[in-house]
Design a protein around this motif. Structure first.
Motif, PDB file in Angstrom:
ATOM      1  N   GLU A 154      -2.499  -5.402  -6.900  1.00  0.00           N
ATOM      2  CA  GLU A 154      -3.016  -5.694  -5.564  1.00  0.00           C
ATOM      3  C   GLU A 154      -3.537  -4.425  -4.899  1.00  0.00           C
ATOM      4  O   GLU A 154      -3.065  -3.315  -5.174  1.00  0.00           O
ATOM      5  N   VAL A 155      -4.523  -4.596  -4.050  1.00  0.00           N
ATOM      6  CA  VAL A 155      -5.048  -3.477  -3.268  1.00  0.00           C
ATOM      7  C   VAL A 155      -3.941  -2.930  -2.368  1.00  0.00           C
ATOM      8  O   VAL A 155      -3.213  -3.692  -1.717  1.00  0.00           O
ATOM      9  N   GLY A 156      -3.805  -1.613  -2.349  1.00  0.00           N
ATOM     10  CA  GLY A 156      -2.783  -0.970  -1.538  1.00  0.00           C
ATOM     11  C   GLY A 156      -1.588  -0.492  -2.328  1.00  0.00           C
ATOM     12  O   GLY A 156      -0.762   0.272  -1.811  1.00  0.00           O
ATOM     13  N   GLU A 157      -1.465  -0.916  -3.596  1.00  0.00           N
ATOM     14  CA  GLU A 157      -0.352  -0.442  -4.421  1.00  0.00           C
ATOM     15  C   GLU A 157      -0.494   1.054  -4.702  1.00  0.00           C
ATOM     16  O   GLU A 157      -1.595   1.569  -4.868  1.00  0.00           O
ATOM     17  N   ILE A 176      -3.733   5.305  -4.141  1.00  0.00           N
ATOM     18  CA  ILE A 176      -3.488   3.865  -4.089  1.00  0.00           C
ATOM     19  C   ILE A 176      -4.610   3.136  -4.816  1.00  0.00           C
ATOM     20  O   ILE A 176      -5.653   3.706  -5.127  1.00  0.00           O
ATOM     21  N   SER A 178      -7.570   1.111  -4.447  1.00  0.00           N
ATOM     22  CA  SER A 178      -8.471   0.956  -3.307  1.00  0.00           C
ATOM     23  C   SER A 178      -9.270  -0.331  -3.335  1.00  0.00           C
ATOM     24  O   SER A 178      -9.743  -0.805  -2.301  1.00  0.00           O
TER      25      SER A 178
END
Length: 458
Positions: A154-157, A176, A178
């Protein structure tokens, strides 16, 4: 207790591990050291040696001038060295790296984190995906990284990039995830579908690992988007799900990566298309052409249908479609979500190899012909897919120009329609026409839809 909580967060493979943001300054201070300690030994440095042939004497083959210029421009091989990174994926020495690092190498040396060195060979390589699978010679009990399903990312990991930038030695950078489903944005040989990260990636990081906070591989770093040549925090990684399919095909003995053949042409649905098709929002790919033996046609698809998902994953560009079919693999079926008018339904489509039907009859012209080395074939799905030619192409195709063909202007993908006024319908027609001893040759060809005439003297 706080240190224990972060160690449980970072160490891979622990059943009680929990993915969460550090809760205190002490947890932040501890950093990623336990994670790097576990993952770094599986990331290797790769030194590749490429020997390229020198330029040949341009007068070789000319019966008159070759004696006057004998020894002129003597061909000398050129040696190039390539530096990159790789990731060990199994204890017996299966490694993944970028094709542009090792694809053309004549000698490959792999150096592990503990400075142990191995020689390696390429099992499978693919320039379009910019991936290569290597096998270390006489390797056993090596550390390796577990593959994570990149569809779950997922985005933000949080993510770490491990590699060998600028040849300074193994380096770790953090950032992260992005963005996901990036297509048409990466540089270099790779085309398709990428994970975007702001973890700094620099030259030499190519082929290195992008890992999550559990130490699992989520992507292979391949390129950056930059104007200055330095890392601007926009890096791209090839998703691990495609890497898994590469490993699978390499273990079955494939030396080239085989993608399922769609036999279809599509284009992204923009706002204007969405309005004309009656879609509420622009999404998916509209089918604009189908080959007569396309598996999509066999499954009931028609021109004008909109494809929005493959195996419950959204697709909005042809590159995403190719990626989704590639990870499904040959021999299975993909569930395609189709929108036709107001009707939405899931349709199973067979994932097949591009058929060699009718037979291509690929033929290389012999030394006693006018253009020795010129290779021609009948256009069929297998030829079209192999050389990236238009789906609707038919006739006799030049698939290799040969040394003399390239001099007179023949290009790969040219459709040969006539030679000296005689129509060309099969590869044998080309052989017959160019075996005749004539002083002048006229070739009529189609190139990117335009008719071109080539004339040259023997």
């Amino acid at each position: 207790m706080k240190y224990l909580a972060l160690i449980l967060l970072l160490l891979p493979g622990l059943a009680q591990a929990e993915t969460r943001v550090p809760q205190s300054q002490s947890e932040i201070t501890l950093g990623f050291a336990p994670l790097v300690r576990e993952a770094a030994p599986a990331v290797v440095n790769i030194y590749a040696r490429i020997v390229r042939p020198g330029r040949a004497n341009p007068f070789d083959g000319d019966p008159f001038f070759r004696d006057f210029f004998r020894g002129f421009g003597e061909a000398r091989p050129r040696v190039q060295n390539s530096l990159g990174s790789g990731v060990i994926l199994s204890s017996d020495g299966i490694i993944v790296s970028n094709y542009h690092v090792v694809g053309m190498a004549t000698e490959i040396r792999v150096v592990l984190n503990d400075r142990t060195e191995y020689s390696a060979r390429v099992l499978l390589g693919d320039q379009e995906s910019d991936l290569a699978i290597l096998q270390l010679d006489e390797a056993e009990d090596l550390p390796f990284l577990e593959l994570r399903d990149s569809d779950q990312v997922e985005v933000g990991e949080l993510a770490l990039a491990i590699g060998n930038p600028f040849g300074v030695g193994q380096t770790v950078s953090s950032g992260i995830v992005s963005g996901l489903a990036r297509s048409g944005t990466a540089t270099g040989n790779a085309r398709g579908y990428f994970i975007q990260t702001d973890a700094p990636i620099n030259p030499g990081n190519s082929g290195g690992a992008l890992i999550d906070v559990a130490g699992r591989l989520i992507g292979i770093n391949t390129s950056i988007l930059t104007r200055s040549g330095g890392s601007n925090g926009i890096g791209f990684a090839i998703p691990s799900k495609l890497v898994a399919e590469f490993v699978s095909q390499a273990r079955t003995g494939n030396v080239e990566f085989v993608r399922p053949w769609a036999g279809m042409v599509g284009q992204p649905v923009d706002a204007d298309l969405a309005d004309s098709l009656g879609l509420a929002v622009p999404r998916g790919i509209v089918v604009s052409d189908l080959h007569t033996i396309s598996p999509f046609l066999a499954a009931g698809f028609e021109v004008g249908d909109v494809i929005t998902q493959v195996d419950n994953q959204p697709v909005n560009t042809p590159s995403e479609m190719v990626f989704r079919m590639s990870v499904t693999g040959i021999g299975g079926t993909a569930r395609i979500t189709r929108v036709r008018g107001q009707q939405v339904e899931d349709v199973d489509v067979a994932m097949i190899v591009a058929p060699d039907e009718p037979p291509s009859d690929e033929t290389m012209l012999a030394e006693d012909t006018v253009l020795p080395g010129l290779t021609v074939a009948r256009a069929n799905p297998a030829v079209i897919a192999r050389y990236g030619l238009p789906l609707a192409l038919s006739g006799v195709i030049a698939v290799q120009s040969g040394p003399f063909g390239s001099r007179v202007g023949i290009q790969v993908g040219d459709v040969i329609i006539g030679i000296n006024g005689n129509a060309v319908e099969e590869p044998r027609d080309v052989v017959s026409a160019l075996t005749q001893r004539v002083r002048t040759v006229q070739m009529d060809i189609l190139r990117r839809g335009q008719r071109v005439t080539l004339r040259f003297r023997i």
